[in-house]
Motif scaffolding. Structure first.
Motif, PDB file in Angstrom:
ATOM      1  N   VAL A 102       0.755  -1.228  -0.044  1.00 29.31           N
ATOM      2  CA  VAL A 102      -0.025  -0.018   0.205  1.00 29.31           C
ATOM      3  C   VAL A 102       0.659   1.105  -0.040  1.00 29.31           C
ATOM      4  O   VAL A 102       0.396   2.246   0.038  1.00 29.31           O
ATOM      5  CB  VAL A 102      -0.863   0.176   1.375  1.00 29.31           C
ATOM      6  N   GLY A 103       2.196   1.135   0.345  1.00 28.69           N
ATOM      7  CA  GLY A 103       2.854   2.499   0.135  1.00 28.69           C
ATOM      8  C   GLY A 103       3.817   2.609   1.197  1.00 28.69           C
ATOM      9  O   GLY A 103       4.760   1.742   1.571  1.00 28.69           O
ATOM     10  N   VAL A 104       3.933   3.835   1.645  1.00 28.97           N
ATOM     11  CA  VAL A 104       5.177   4.499   2.593  1.00 28.97           C
ATOM     12  C   VAL A 104       4.683   4.869   3.670  1.00 28.97           C
ATOM     13  O   VAL A 104       3.337   5.424   3.721  1.00 28.97           O
ATOM     14  CB  VAL A 104       5.724   5.345   1.725  1.00 28.97           C
ATOM     15  N   GLY A 105       5.412   4.649   4.662  1.00 31.93           N
ATOM     16  CA  GLY A 105       5.318   5.425   5.861  1.00 31.93           C
ATOM     17  C   GLY A 105       6.444   6.424   6.378  1.00 31.93           C
ATOM     18  O   GLY A 105       7.518   5.913   5.891  1.00 31.93           O
ATOM     19  N   ALA A 106       6.244   7.619   6.930  1.00 31.28           N
ATOM     20  CA  ALA A 106       7.394   8.579   7.150  1.00 31.28           C
ATOM     21  C   ALA A 106       7.285   9.016   8.462  1.00 31.28           C
ATOM     22  O   ALA A 106       6.300   9.295   9.002  1.00 31.28           O
ATOM     23  CB  ALA A 106       7.493   9.595   5.956  1.00 31.28           C
ATOM     24  N   SER A 107       8.457   9.466   9.052  1.00 31.75           N
ATOM     25  CA  SER A 107       8.437  10.194  10.112  1.00 31.75           C
ATOM     26  C   SER A 107       9.405  11.509   9.714  1.00 31.75           C
ATOM     27  O   SER A 107      10.644  11.183   9.263  1.00 31.75           O
ATOM     28  CB  SER A 107       8.935   9.308  11.337  1.00 31.75           C
ATOM     29  N   VAL A 108       9.205  12.436  10.229  1.00 33.17           N
ATOM     30  CA  VAL A 108      10.069  13.793   9.925  1.00 33.17           C
ATOM     31  C   VAL A 108      10.228  14.422  11.471  1.00 33.17           C
ATOM     32  O   VAL A 108       9.436  14.650  12.192  1.00 33.17           O
ATOM     33  CB  VAL A 108       9.335  14.588   9.192  1.00 33.17           C
ATOM     34  N   ALA A 109      11.505  14.940  11.596  1.00 34.95           N
ATOM     35  CA  ALA A 109      11.910  15.691  12.818  1.00 34.95           C
ATOM     36  C   ALA A 109      11.539  14.992  14.336  1.00 34.95           C
ATOM     37  O   ALA A 109      11.274  15.581  15.295  1.00 34.95           O
ATOM     38  CB  ALA A 109      11.103  16.993  12.839  1.00 34.95           C
ATOM     39  N   ALA A 110      11.729  13.644  14.197  1.00 29.28           N
ATOM     40  CA  ALA A 110      11.662  12.982  15.510  1.00 29.28           C
ATOM     41  C   ALA A 110      12.817  13.160  16.383  1.00 29.28           C
ATOM     42  O   ALA A 110      14.062  13.645  16.018  1.00 29.28           O
ATOM     43  CB  ALA A 110      11.514  11.420  15.196  1.00 29.28           C
ATOM     44  N   THR A 111      12.580  13.349  17.749  1.00 26.90           N
ATOM     45  CA  THR A 111      13.588  13.637  18.823  1.00 26.90           C
ATOM     46  C   THR A 111      14.785  12.573  18.927  1.00 26.90           C
ATOM     47  O   THR A 111      15.715  12.577  19.483  1.00 26.90           O
ATOM     48  CB  THR A 111      13.094  14.032  19.932  1.00 26.90           C
ATOM     49  N   ARG A 115      12.212   6.808  18.093  1.00 25.86           N
ATOM     50  CA  ARG A 115      10.851   7.266  17.521  1.00 25.86           C
ATOM     51  C   ARG A 115      10.612   7.585  16.196  1.00 25.86           C
ATOM     52  O   ARG A 115       9.737   7.309  15.691  1.00 25.86           O
ATOM     53  CB  ARG A 115      10.963   8.754  18.364  1.00 25.86           C
ATOM     54  N   ALA A 116      11.400   7.895  15.496  1.00 25.54           N
ATOM     55  CA  ALA A 116      11.313   8.042  14.046  1.00 25.54           C
ATOM     56  C   ALA A 116      10.962   6.877  13.366  1.00 25.54           C
ATOM     57  O   ALA A 116      10.023   6.662  12.503  1.00 25.54           O
ATOM     58  CB  ALA A 116      12.687   8.564  13.288  1.00 25.54           C
ATOM     59  N   LYS A 117      11.530   5.669  13.727  1.00 25.32           N
ATOM     60  CA  LYS A 117      11.372   4.457  13.321  1.00 25.32           C
ATOM     61  C   LYS A 117       9.743   3.725  13.275  1.00 25.32           C
ATOM     62  O   LYS A 117       9.254   3.341  12.790  1.00 25.32           O
ATOM     63  CB  LYS A 117      12.334   3.364  13.594  1.00 25.32           C
ATOM     64  N   SER A 118       9.535   3.931  14.831  1.00 27.97           N
ATOM     65  CA  SER A 118       8.383   3.728  15.228  1.00 27.97           C
ATOM     66  C   SER A 118       7.241   4.466  14.804  1.00 27.97           C
ATOM     67  O   SER A 118       6.272   3.969  14.331  1.00 27.97           O
ATOM     68  CB  SER A 118       8.313   4.003  16.730  1.00 27.97           C
ATOM     69  N   GLU A 119       7.407   5.734  14.488  1.00 27.44           N
ATOM     70  CA  GLU A 119       6.445   6.779  13.733  1.00 27.44           C
ATOM     71  C   GLU A 119       6.350   6.049  12.321  1.00 27.44           C
ATOM     72  O   GLU A 119       5.104   6.180  12.006  1.00 27.44           O
ATOM     73  CB  GLU A 119       6.781   8.124  13.902  1.00 27.44           C
ATOM     74  N   ALA A 120       7.191   6.108  11.671  1.00 19.47           N
ATOM     75  CA  ALA A 120       7.215   5.569  10.167  1.00 19.47           C
ATOM     76  C   ALA A 120       6.484   4.115  10.063  1.00 19.47           C
ATOM     77  O   ALA A 120       5.586   4.007   9.205  1.00 19.47           O
ATOM     78  CB  ALA A 120       8.631   5.445   9.688  1.00 19.47           C
TER      79      ALA A 120
END
Length: 193
Positions: A102-111, A115-120
């Motif tokens: 279905v596509g892509v998940g992304a995270s931007v400006a994580a601390t 957290r960036a990996k988890s959000e994506a």
């Protein structure tokens, strides 16, 4: 006013007024010469970048603008080196490698990287992804996803433009003609002090 001719003597040739002209009765030319001389002196002082005691020079928002900021207190425990402090910002991109694709998940400006990996991953799964995996983790830079029918790759680099150009070239070199930038973002460091 008596000290003014001596003060202006170094600048009199620059502004086109002689000291004799400055000593004449108050005339329009004298007022103009005096105004120009004072303006020249003020630019000279400003260009020196001198700040009052207890202050230091800091870059301004535009070239040629000088800001004076207070010197940091030597005994301030929150002040390491007296300069600004920056904190890294992380980003991540995940792809759905499952049958649903279905596509892509992304995270931007994580601390943090975690957290960036988890959000994506969470974003990828929220879109219906069943086989989401982190494809790229980056910090203090930009990322793009280049896509074509049967092709998708993520790349990180210093700017979106440079990274997209490099990614598009790789896509075309792989034999795809419908390459496009599918996603782009930057996770740049943030000033915290």
């Amino acid at each position: 006013m008596e000290g003014l001719p001596g003060l202006l003597s170094g600048h009199s040739q620059i502004i086109g007024c002689s000291i004799g002209e400055m000593d004449q009765a108050m005339s329009t030319k004298r007022q103009v010469c005096l105004g120009v001389a004072l303006l020249a002196l003020s630019f000279n002082a400003a260009s020196d970048g001198q700040c009052p005691d207890g202050f230091t020079q800091a870059p301004g928002p535009m070239t040629g603008v000088i800001n004076c900021v207070p010197l940091p207190a030597a005994n301030d425990p929150g002040n390491d080196a007296g300069g600004p402090r920056w904190q890294s910002r992380w980003g991540a991109i995940s792809f759905d490698y499952g049958a649903s694709n279905v596509g892509v998940g992304a995270s931007v400006a994580a601390t943090s990287k975690r957290r960036a990996k988890s959000e994506a991953l969470a974003e990828c799964r929220a879109k219906g992804g069943k086989g989401c995996k982190v494809n790229l983790v980056y910090d203090n830079q930009c990322a793009v996803v280049i896509a074509a029918v049967g092709y998708s790759r993520s790349h990180a680099g210093p700017t979106v433009e440079i990274t997209a150009e490099r990614g598009m070239k790789m896509c075309e070199e792989a034999g795809f003609n419908d390459c496009q930038v599918y996603y782009k973002a930057c996770s740049l460091p943030e000033q915290i002090q």
